[in-house]
Design a protein around this motif. Structure first.
Motif: not given
Length: 299
Positions: A11-12, A25-27, A42-43, A65-66
């Motif tokens: 995925l990465l 958008e891709n994530v 997300l992390g 995210d933090y």
């Protein structure tokens, strides 16, 4: 376990091959395809910072995210989660005082260096029971965002637009009269502009040889550093963190300017001639003529 790691690595790897300008958008698409990896994606994947508003304080702040808890983000100005309160984690009272001072300091830094934009600083405790008299062990993130708006009608068509997003994640461990900082900085840059090209074609009307194109330069860069600074009291973290972030941003800006932009310019100049084939042929003939005359003079 190996299969799980392989899937996440794939995925990465897929995200690295997709356009950086569409990373958000891709994530989201990959999270829908593989919801069991949503939290990991997300992390681990840096995305453009979200601009949010704190209605109570009348200030904008940045979300990532933090400072996220579910679909809400903690505001550094009111210390509340917005748009809905979730009861998410907040820093201890001692660390909250430092967070407020850092936000004021980087608000000034942002105005001096970026002449606009938005900045936010978030801190969190690394200990379960941070005592008042104990040495602090904490982490934090410094966020900065500057957006170049789309050119208006009274500006030239080639006026660039884009955005600068920087995330500086750090850990701090106090050690008596000094403190050790570990910093990981990421810069996400997007530049977009239109080009007005003129083709050098024989037998083609000049009005038909002009065209417009879009040029997009985007990507991210990550650097790390570890530094030790003297520390007399908890307020000493403000100049220490400020100096550390400032030095890293200057270093990364210089790298972007000299290495990335310089290399891109060299490649484009090698691939595409601005002067046209006829002009290049004349230059080659002149060069050969000069070389011949110099060679005959030496003989």
């Amino acid at each position: 376990m190996a299969e799980v790691d392989l899937t996440f690595d794939s995925l990465l790897d897929l995200l690295r091959r997709l356009p950086p300008t569409r990373v958000e958008e891709n994530v989201n698409a990959l999270c829908d395809l593989a919801p069991e990896y949503a939290d990991d994606l997300l992390g681990n994947v840096d995305q453009p910072l979200k601009v949010l508003a704190d209605g109570e304080k009348g200030r904008e702040f940045l979300g990532c995210d933090y400072n996220r808890d579910g679909d809400s983000f903690r505001s550094p100005w009111s210390n509340n989660y917005l748009p809905t309160s979730t009861g998410g984690p907040v820093p201890s009272s001692r660390l909250r005082e430092l967070e407020v001072s850092l936000n004021a300091a980087f608000d000034t830094y942002r105005e001096m260096y970026f002449e606009g934009g938005i900045s936010s600083v978030y801190l969190w405790d690394l200990e379960d029971d941070p005592g008042q008299g104990k040495e602090m062990s904490f982490a934090g993130v410094v966020l900065m965002k500057k957006v170049l708006s789309t050119p208006s009608s009274d500006q030239p068509e080639t006026t660039p637009s884009g955005s600068w997003d920087s995330l500086h994640v750090f850990e701090c461990q106090e050690r008596g009269r000094s403190a050790k900082y570990k910093l990981t900085s990421t810069v996400m840059l997007v530049l977009e502009t239109k080009t007005l090209a003129k083709a050098d074609l024989k037998g083609v009307d000049e009005s038909e040889s002009k065209g417009k194109g879009d040029v997009t330069l985007s990507g991210s860069m990550t650097r790390q550093a570890e530094v030790d600074y003297p520390l007399t009291n908890s307020a000493g973290h403000i100049p220490n963190i400020g100096r550390m972030v400032e030095d890293m941003e200057i270093k990364m800006r210089n790298l972007l300017s000299s290495v990335y932009f310089g290399k891109t310019k060299d490649v484009i100049n090698e691939l595409r001639s601005q002067s046209g084939l006829e002009m290049k042929s004349k230059e080659d003939l002149l060069r050969a003529e000069l070389a011949g005359k110099l060679g005959g003079r030496r003989a």
